[in-house]
Design a protein around this motif. Structure first.
Motif, PDB file in Angstrom:
ATOM      1  N   THR A 114       0.810  -1.210   0.000  1.00 40.87           N
ATOM      2  CA  THR A 114       0.000   0.000   0.000  1.00 40.87           C
ATOM      3  C   THR A 114       0.851   1.271   0.000  1.00 40.87           C
ATOM      4  O   THR A 114       0.322   2.359   0.070  1.00 40.87           O
ATOM      5  CB  THR A 114      -0.938   0.024   1.221  1.00 40.87           C
ATOM      6  N   ALA A 115       2.155   1.125  -0.071  1.00 39.64           N
ATOM      7  CA  ALA A 115       3.024   2.295  -0.089  1.00 39.64           C
ATOM      8  C   ALA A 115       2.862   3.056  -1.395  1.00 39.64           C
ATOM      9  O   ALA A 115       2.481   2.501  -2.410  1.00 39.64           O
ATOM     10  CB  ALA A 115       4.482   1.870   0.079  1.00 39.64           C
ATOM     11  N   LEU A 116       3.181   4.348  -1.341  1.00 41.12           N
ATOM     12  CA  LEU A 116       3.124   5.147  -2.559  1.00 41.12           C
ATOM     13  C   LEU A 116       4.210   4.685  -3.510  1.00 41.12           C
ATOM     14  O   LEU A 116       5.282   4.266  -3.086  1.00 41.12           O
ATOM     15  CB  LEU A 116       3.312   6.628  -2.216  1.00 41.12           C
ATOM     16  N   PRO A 117       3.952   4.762  -4.826  1.00 41.77           N
ATOM     17  CA  PRO A 117       4.946   4.276  -5.779  1.00 41.77           C
ATOM     18  C   PRO A 117       6.191   5.143  -5.784  1.00 41.77           C
ATOM     19  O   PRO A 117       6.123   6.345  -5.602  1.00 41.77           O
ATOM     20  CB  PRO A 117       4.217   4.353  -7.130  1.00 41.77           C
ATOM     21  N   THR A 118       7.333   4.516  -5.980  1.00 39.57           N
ATOM     22  CA  THR A 118       8.592   5.228  -6.138  1.00 39.57           C
ATOM     23  C   THR A 118       8.863   5.315  -7.630  1.00 39.57           C
ATOM     24  O   THR A 118       8.175   4.669  -8.414  1.00 39.57           O
ATOM     25  CB  THR A 118       9.728   4.452  -5.431  1.00 39.57           C
ATOM     26  N   PRO A 119       9.862   6.086  -8.051  1.00 41.47           N
ATOM     27  CA  PRO A 119      10.115   6.188  -9.488  1.00 41.47           C
ATOM     28  C   PRO A 119      10.296   4.839 -10.175  1.00 41.47           C
ATOM     29  O   PRO A 119       9.912   4.668 -11.305  1.00 41.47           O
ATOM     30  CB  PRO A 119      11.394   7.036  -9.560  1.00 41.47           C
ATOM     31  N   GLY A 120      10.866   3.832  -9.497  1.00 39.11           N
ATOM     32  CA  GLY A 120      11.054   2.522 -10.101  1.00 39.11           C
ATOM     33  C   GLY A 120       9.876   1.587  -9.899  1.00 39.11           C
ATOM     34  O   GLY A 120       9.935   0.443 -10.284  1.00 39.11           O
ATOM     35  N   GLN A 121       8.841   2.059  -9.241  1.00 40.27           N
ATOM     36  CA  GLN A 121       7.698   1.197  -8.932  1.00 40.27           C
ATOM     37  C   GLN A 121       6.418   1.914  -9.330  1.00 40.27           C
ATOM     38  O   GLN A 121       5.805   2.608  -8.551  1.00 40.27           O
ATOM     39  CB  GLN A 121       7.677   0.881  -7.434  1.00 40.27           C
ATOM     40  N   SER A 122       5.990   1.741 -10.562  1.00 41.83           N
ATOM     41  CA  SER A 122       4.848   2.498 -11.043  1.00 41.83           C
ATOM     42  C   SER A 122       3.543   1.726 -10.982  1.00 41.83           C
ATOM     43  O   SER A 122       2.492   2.322 -10.966  1.00 41.83           O
ATOM     44  CB  SER A 122       5.108   2.980 -12.469  1.00 41.83           C
ATOM     45  N   VAL A 123       3.607   0.401 -10.946  1.00 39.77           N
ATOM     46  CA  VAL A 123       2.397  -0.395 -11.005  1.00 39.77           C
ATOM     47  C   VAL A 123       2.435  -1.474  -9.928  1.00 39.77           C
ATOM     48  O   VAL A 123       3.381  -2.251  -9.871  1.00 39.77           O
ATOM     49  CB  VAL A 123       2.250  -1.072 -12.398  1.00 39.77           C
ATOM     50  N   GLY A 124       1.430  -1.508  -9.057  1.00 42.28           N
ATOM     51  CA  GLY A 124       1.324  -2.569  -8.068  1.00 42.28           C
ATOM     52  C   GLY A 124       0.722  -3.809  -8.719  1.00 42.28           C
ATOM     53  O   GLY A 124      -0.040  -3.712  -9.672  1.00 42.28           O
ATOM     54  N   ILE A 125       1.079  -4.967  -8.210  1.00 38.37           N
ATOM     55  CA  ILE A 125       0.564  -6.234  -8.729  1.00 38.37           C
ATOM     56  C   ILE A 125      -0.375  -6.823  -7.693  1.00 38.37           C
ATOM     57  O   ILE A 125       0.012  -7.033  -6.540  1.00 38.37           O
ATOM     58  CB  ILE A 125       1.708  -7.247  -9.005  1.00 38.37           C
ATOM     59  N   ILE A 126      -1.608  -7.082  -8.102  1.00 42.15           N
ATOM     60  CA  ILE A 126      -2.577  -7.757  -7.242  1.00 42.15           C
ATOM     61  C   ILE A 126      -2.768  -9.143  -7.841  1.00 42.15           C
ATOM     62  O   ILE A 126      -3.296  -9.284  -8.941  1.00 42.15           O
ATOM     63  CB  ILE A 126      -3.900  -6.986  -7.161  1.00 42.15           C
ATOM     64  N   LEU A 127      -2.294 -10.154  -7.126  1.00 40.02           N
ATOM     65  CA  LEU A 127      -2.348 -11.534  -7.597  1.00 40.02           C
ATOM     66  C   LEU A 127      -3.497 -12.252  -6.897  1.00 40.02           C
ATOM     67  O   LEU A 127      -3.524 -12.324  -5.667  1.00 40.02           O
ATOM     68  CB  LEU A 127      -1.023 -12.238  -7.301  1.00 40.02           C
ATOM     69  N   ILE A 128      -4.431 -12.773  -7.683  1.00 39.70           N
ATOM     70  CA  ILE A 128      -5.567 -13.527  -7.148  1.00 39.70           C
ATOM     71  C   ILE A 128      -5.384 -14.958  -7.643  1.00 39.70           C
ATOM     72  O   ILE A 128      -5.691 -15.271  -8.791  1.00 39.70           O
ATOM     73  CB  ILE A 128      -6.911 -12.924  -7.584  1.00 39.70           C
ATOM     74  N   GLU A 129      -4.830 -15.805  -6.773  1.00 34.19           N
ATOM     75  CA  GLU A 129      -4.396 -17.157  -7.148  1.00 34.19           C
ATOM     76  C   GLU A 129      -4.523 -18.074  -5.936  1.00 34.19           C
ATOM     77  O   GLU A 129      -3.956 -17.784  -4.891  1.00 34.19           O
ATOM     78  CB  GLU A 129      -2.949 -17.097  -7.628  1.00 34.19           C
ATOM     79  N   ASP A 130      -5.253 -19.175  -6.074  1.00 33.95           N
ATOM     80  CA  ASP A 130      -5.455 -20.078  -4.942  1.00 33.95           C
ATOM     81  C   ASP A 130      -4.320 -21.072  -4.747  1.00 33.95           C
ATOM     82  O   ASP A 130      -4.120 -21.564  -3.646  1.00 33.95           O
ATOM     83  CB  ASP A 130      -6.781 -20.841  -5.079  1.00 33.95           C
ATOM     84  N   ASP A 131      -3.542 -21.361  -5.758  1.00 34.16           N
ATOM     85  CA  ASP A 131      -2.471 -22.343  -5.667  1.00 34.16           C
ATOM     86  C   ASP A 131      -1.206 -21.670  -5.117  1.00 34.16           C
ATOM     87  O   ASP A 131      -0.611 -20.815  -5.777  1.00 34.16           O
ATOM     88  CB  ASP A 131      -2.213 -22.942  -7.053  1.00 34.16           C
ATOM     89  N   ASP A 132      -0.810 -22.076  -3.893  1.00 32.94           N
ATOM     90  CA  ASP A 132       0.361 -21.461  -3.261  1.00 32.94           C
ATOM     91  C   ASP A 132       1.625 -21.629  -4.092  1.00 32.94           C
ATOM     92  O   ASP A 132       2.438 -20.715  -4.182  1.00 32.94           O
ATOM     93  CB  ASP A 132       0.586 -22.050  -1.861  1.00 32.94           C
TER      94      ASP A 132
ATOM     95  N   ASP B 270      -6.467 -15.726 -11.573  1.00 36.71           N
ATOM     96  CA  ASP B 270      -6.705 -17.125 -11.914  1.00 36.71           C
ATOM     97  C   ASP B 270      -8.213 -17.314 -12.040  1.00 36.71           C
ATOM     98  O   ASP B 270      -8.989 -16.565 -11.447  1.00 36.71           O
ATOM     99  CB  ASP B 270      -6.138 -18.029 -10.822  1.00 36.71           C
ATOM    100  N   LEU B 271      -8.646 -18.297 -12.808  1.00 35.99           N
ATOM    101  CA  LEU B 271     -10.088 -18.530 -12.972  1.00 35.99           C
ATOM    102  C   LEU B 271     -10.633 -19.594 -12.040  1.00 35.99           C
ATOM    103  O   LEU B 271     -11.714 -19.430 -11.476  1.00 35.99           O
ATOM    104  CB  LEU B 271     -10.405 -18.921 -14.429  1.00 35.99           C
ATOM    105  N   LYS B 272      -9.912 -20.680 -11.874  1.00 33.72           N
ATOM    106  CA  LYS B 272     -10.397 -21.812 -11.087  1.00 33.72           C
ATOM    107  C   LYS B 272      -9.982 -21.635  -9.629  1.00 33.72           C
ATOM    108  O   LYS B 272      -8.848 -21.928  -9.255  1.00 33.72           O
ATOM    109  CB  LYS B 272      -9.845 -23.133 -11.632  1.00 33.72           C
ATOM    110  N   MET B 273     -10.918 -21.138  -8.806  1.00 27.08           N
ATOM    111  CA  MET B 273     -10.637 -20.894  -7.391  1.00 27.08           C
ATOM    112  C   MET B 273     -11.836 -21.295  -6.548  1.00 27.08           C
ATOM    113  O   MET B 273     -12.966 -21.317  -7.047  1.00 27.08           O
ATOM    114  CB  MET B 273     -10.338 -19.408  -7.152  1.00 27.08           C
ATOM    115  N   PRO B 274     -11.582 -21.572  -5.267  1.00 26.22           N
ATOM    116  CA  PRO B 274     -12.694 -21.904  -4.374  1.00 26.22           C
ATOM    117  C   PRO B 274     -13.523 -20.669  -4.021  1.00 26.22           C
ATOM    118  O   PRO B 274     -13.101 -19.544  -4.269  1.00 26.22           O
ATOM    119  CB  PRO B 274     -11.992 -22.463  -3.136  1.00 26.22           C
ATOM    120  N   ARG B 275     -14.663 -20.914  -3.430  1.00 22.98           N
ATOM    121  CA  ARG B 275     -15.631 -19.910  -2.969  1.00 22.98           C
ATOM    122  C   ARG B 275     -16.194 -19.097  -4.127  1.00 22.98           C
ATOM    123  O   ARG B 275     -17.307 -19.311  -4.531  1.00 22.98           O
ATOM    124  CB  ARG B 275     -15.066 -19.023  -1.863  1.00 22.98           C
ATOM    125  N   ILE B 276     -15.436 -18.169  -4.671  1.00 18.27           N
ATOM    126  CA  ILE B 276     -15.886 -17.389  -5.833  1.00 18.27           C
ATOM    127  C   ILE B 276     -14.812 -17.509  -6.900  1.00 18.27           C
ATOM    128  O   ILE B 276     -13.640 -17.229  -6.645  1.00 18.27           O
ATOM    129  CB  ILE B 276     -16.125 -15.913  -5.454  1.00 18.27           C
TER     130      ILE B 276
END
Length: 163
Positions: free
Chosen positions: A13-31, A83-89
Protein backbone atom coordinates in the motif's frame (compact mmCIF):
# COMPACT_ATOMS: atom_id res chain seq x y z
CA UNK A 1 -6.46 -13.04 3.85
CA UNK A 2 -4.23 -11.03 1.55
CA UNK A 3 -0.49 -11.10 1.79
CA UNK A 4 1.08 -7.73 0.89
CA UNK A 5 4.77 -7.95 0.13
CA UNK A 6 7.29 -5.74 -1.50
CA UNK A 7 11.01 -5.11 -1.76
CA UNK A 8 12.77 -4.86 1.62
CA UNK A 9 9.50 -5.49 3.46
CA UNK A 10 7.78 -2.55 1.77
CA UNK A 11 4.01 -2.69 2.07
CA UNK A 12 1.97 -3.06 -1.10
CA UNK A 13 0.00 0.00 0.00
CA UNK A 14 3.02 2.30 -0.09
CA UNK A 15 3.12 5.15 -2.56
CA UNK A 16 4.95 4.28 -5.78
CA UNK A 17 8.59 5.23 -6.14
CA UNK A 18 10.11 6.19 -9.49
CA UNK A 19 11.05 2.52 -10.10
CA UNK A 20 7.70 1.20 -8.93
CA UNK A 21 4.85 2.50 -11.04
CA UNK A 22 2.40 -0.40 -11.00
CA UNK A 23 1.32 -2.57 -8.07
CA UNK A 24 0.56 -6.23 -8.73
CA UNK A 25 -2.58 -7.76 -7.24
CA UNK A 26 -2.35 -11.53 -7.60
CA UNK A 27 -5.57 -13.53 -7.15
CA UNK A 28 -4.40 -17.16 -7.15
CA UNK A 29 -5.46 -20.08 -4.94
CA UNK A 30 -2.47 -22.34 -5.67
CA UNK A 31 0.36 -21.46 -3.26
CA UNK A 32 2.97 -23.04 -5.53
CA UNK A 33 1.82 -21.07 -8.57
CA UNK A 34 1.67 -17.86 -6.53
CA UNK A 35 5.23 -18.35 -5.30
CA UNK A 36 6.52 -19.16 -8.79
CA UNK A 37 4.72 -16.16 -10.27
CA UNK A 38 6.06 -13.67 -7.74
CA UNK A 39 9.59 -15.15 -7.68
CA UNK A 40 9.91 -15.17 -11.47
CA UNK A 41 8.40 -11.71 -11.93
CA UNK A 42 11.05 -10.47 -9.50
CA UNK A 43 13.77 -12.40 -11.39
CA UNK A 44 12.58 -10.64 -14.55
CA UNK A 45 13.40 -7.35 -12.79
CA UNK A 46 10.00 -6.36 -11.40
CA UNK A 47 10.33 -4.48 -8.10
CA UNK A 48 6.63 -3.69 -7.79
CA UNK A 49 4.68 -4.29 -4.61
CA UNK A 50 2.62 -7.47 -4.51
CA UNK A 51 -0.68 -8.16 -2.81
CA UNK A 52 -2.01 -11.71 -2.97
CA UNK A 53 -5.46 -13.14 -2.37
CA UNK A 54 -6.00 -16.88 -2.27
CA UNK A 55 -9.60 -16.88 -3.49
CA UNK A 56 -12.17 -14.70 -5.19
CA UNK A 57 -14.06 -13.87 -2.00
CA UNK A 58 -10.94 -12.38 -0.38
CA UNK A 59 -10.33 -10.26 -3.47
CA UNK A 60 -13.90 -8.98 -3.65
CA UNK A 61 -13.86 -8.16 0.07
CA UNK A 62 -10.67 -6.21 -0.50
CA UNK A 63 -12.00 -4.18 -3.40
CA UNK A 64 -15.48 -3.54 -2.12
CA UNK A 65 -15.02 -3.23 1.66
CA UNK A 66 -15.40 0.35 2.85
CA UNK A 67 -12.32 0.00 5.09
CA UNK A 68 -9.86 -1.38 2.54
CA UNK A 69 -6.74 0.48 1.41
CA UNK A 70 -8.25 0.35 -2.07
CA UNK A 71 -11.40 2.17 -0.91
CA UNK A 72 -9.22 4.77 0.84
CA UNK A 73 -7.28 5.29 -2.42
CA UNK A 74 -3.92 4.47 -0.81
CA UNK A 75 -2.72 2.09 -3.50
CA UNK A 76 -0.46 2.83 -6.43
CA UNK A 77 -1.87 2.16 -9.90
CA UNK A 78 -2.40 -1.59 -10.07
CA UNK A 79 -2.65 -4.51 -12.47
CA UNK A 80 -4.61 -7.61 -11.48
CA UNK A 81 -3.32 -11.10 -12.28
CA UNK A 82 -6.38 -13.34 -11.99
CA UNK A 83 -6.71 -17.13 -11.91
CA UNK A 84 -10.09 -18.53 -12.97
CA UNK A 85 -10.40 -21.81 -11.09
CA UNK A 86 -10.64 -20.89 -7.39
CA UNK A 87 -12.69 -21.90 -4.37
CA UNK A 88 -15.63 -19.91 -2.97
CA UNK A 89 -15.89 -17.39 -5.83
CA UNK A 90 -14.23 -18.16 -9.16
CA UNK A 91 -12.24 -15.79 -11.33
CA UNK A 92 -15.03 -15.25 -13.85
CA UNK A 93 -17.26 -13.83 -11.12
CA UNK A 94 -14.42 -11.67 -9.79
CA UNK A 95 -13.81 -10.35 -13.31
CA UNK A 96 -17.52 -9.70 -13.85
CA UNK A 97 -17.84 -7.77 -10.57
CA UNK A 98 -14.66 -5.73 -11.09
CA UNK A 99 -15.62 -4.65 -14.59
CA UNK A 100 -19.26 -3.93 -13.61
CA UNK A 101 -18.35 -1.44 -10.87
CA UNK A 102 -17.32 2.07 -11.94
CA UNK A 103 -14.70 2.24 -9.16
CA UNK A 104 -12.81 -0.81 -10.43
CA UNK A 105 -13.76 -1.03 -14.11
CA UNK A 106 -10.58 0.69 -15.32
CA UNK A 107 -8.23 -1.67 -13.48
CA UNK A 108 -6.36 -3.79 -16.04
CA UNK A 109 -7.04 -7.50 -15.54
CA UNK A 110 -4.68 -10.15 -16.89
CA UNK A 111 -6.26 -13.57 -16.68
CA UNK A 112 -3.48 -16.05 -15.88
CA UNK A 113 -4.90 -19.57 -15.86
CA UNK A 114 -4.37 -23.15 -17.05
CA UNK A 115 -7.66 -23.09 -18.99
CA UNK A 116 -7.27 -22.82 -22.75
CA UNK A 117 -10.90 -23.49 -23.72
CA UNK A 118 -11.78 -21.03 -26.53
CA UNK A 119 -15.25 -20.45 -25.05
CA UNK A 120 -13.76 -19.48 -21.70
CA UNK A 121 -11.24 -17.17 -23.38
CA UNK A 122 -14.05 -15.50 -25.32
CA UNK A 123 -16.15 -15.16 -22.15
CA UNK A 124 -13.28 -13.46 -20.31
CA UNK A 125 -12.85 -10.91 -23.09
CA UNK A 126 -16.62 -10.33 -23.17
CA UNK A 127 -16.49 -9.61 -19.43
CA UNK A 128 -13.67 -7.11 -19.96
CA UNK A 129 -10.34 -8.81 -19.31
CA UNK A 130 -7.47 -6.97 -20.93
CA UNK A 131 -5.12 -9.90 -21.56
CA UNK A 132 -5.60 -13.67 -21.37
CA UNK A 133 -2.49 -15.80 -20.69
CA UNK A 134 -2.58 -19.58 -20.44
CA UNK A 135 -0.26 -21.01 -17.79
CA UNK A 136 1.71 -23.80 -19.44
CA UNK A 137 1.51 -27.07 -17.51
CA UNK A 138 5.21 -27.87 -18.09
CA UNK A 139 7.38 -26.23 -15.42
CA UNK A 140 10.03 -24.58 -17.64
CA UNK A 141 7.39 -23.23 -20.03
CA UNK A 142 5.45 -21.83 -17.06
CA UNK A 143 8.56 -20.06 -15.77
CA UNK A 144 9.27 -18.63 -19.23
CA UNK A 145 5.68 -17.37 -19.60
CA UNK A 146 5.88 -15.60 -16.23
CA UNK A 147 9.27 -14.11 -17.12
CA UNK A 148 7.83 -12.67 -20.33
CA UNK A 149 4.86 -11.33 -18.41
CA UNK A 150 7.35 -9.62 -16.08
CA UNK A 151 8.99 -7.84 -19.00
CA UNK A 152 5.56 -6.69 -20.19
CA UNK A 153 4.63 -5.39 -16.72
CA UNK A 154 7.88 -3.39 -16.54
CA UNK A 155 6.88 -1.27 -19.50
CA UNK A 156 3.10 -1.08 -19.18
CA UNK A 157 1.68 2.40 -18.58
CA UNK A 158 -1.70 2.90 -16.94
CA UNK A 159 -4.09 5.81 -17.16
CA UNK A 160 -4.39 7.95 -14.05
CA UNK A 161 -7.83 6.45 -13.32
CA UNK A 162 -6.47 2.89 -13.06
CA UNK A 163 -5.70 3.13 -9.40
Amino acid sequence: MHNPTGPAGQSATALPTPGQSVGIILIEDDDGHATLIERNLRRAGLTNGFTRFSDGQEALDYFFSETSAFAREELPPSVILLDLKMPRIDGLEVLRRLKADRRTASLPVIVLTTTDDPREIERCYELGCNVYVTKPVEYDAFIEAVRRLGFFLQVVKLPAGAR
